[in-house]
Design a protein around this motif. Structure first.
Motif: not given
Length: 163
Positions: A93, A96, A99
């Motif tokens: 996480v 990311k 993205t």
């Protein structure tokens, strides 16, 4: 014959071969001043250790990075040599991945991006492909293919082209 353990008690049923064990790829010749051609966004300590140990056996350099800025700084230190492989733990996480992968795809056009995840995360696998991941593997398949992936992408340009 020793009861039903097969010849000499090895536990192999007659007519059945032992399980196939793939052969480890040959290590690359050591090159201490080589730049890293592989970057990994992996914060899982188990997989970091597995990748580091496999890379060490193959004489391949892998840089573990935390974010895009960290990776771009290391690429600059490499003299702008583009990486040949970026590995993503799709469950990291902090990185990311959904993205960051599209950004990296536009900046590093020839770089392969491989993600790994749990085999039950079908939706995440689909999203990873959609954002530009070249290959998304379950953790088990990633582990099994890790030596071949690191060797192929860790080889210098000339050797990688010859394979």
């Amino acid at each position: 014959m020793n009861g039903d353990k097969g010849p000499r008690g090895r536990g192999i049923r007659p007519g059945f071969a032992p399980a196939y064990v793939p052969q480890e790829p040959e290590p690359l010749p050591p090159n201490e001043d080589a730049n890293s051609r592989i970057f990994a966004f992996v914060d899982d300590l188990f997989f970091q250790a597995k990748i580091q140990e496999t890379a060490r056996k193959l004489n391949v350099k892998v840089d573990f990075v935390k974010n895009e800025k960290d990776m771009l700084e290391r690429i600059k230190q490499n003299g702008e040599e583009k990486p040949s492989l970026v590995i993503f733990d799709m469950n990291n996480v902090n990185a990311k991945p959904l993205t960051l992968i599209p950004k990296l795809k536009t900046k590093l056009k020839k770089t392969s991006i491989i993600g790994f995840l749990s085999h039950v995360q079908g939706d995440l696998k689909q999203k990873a492909h959609e954002v530009g991941c070249d290959m998304v593997l379950p953790r088990s398949a990633f582990s099994q293919n890790l030596p071949q992936l690191l060797r192929r992408h860790g080889a210098p340009e000339e050797e990688a082209a010859a394979e």
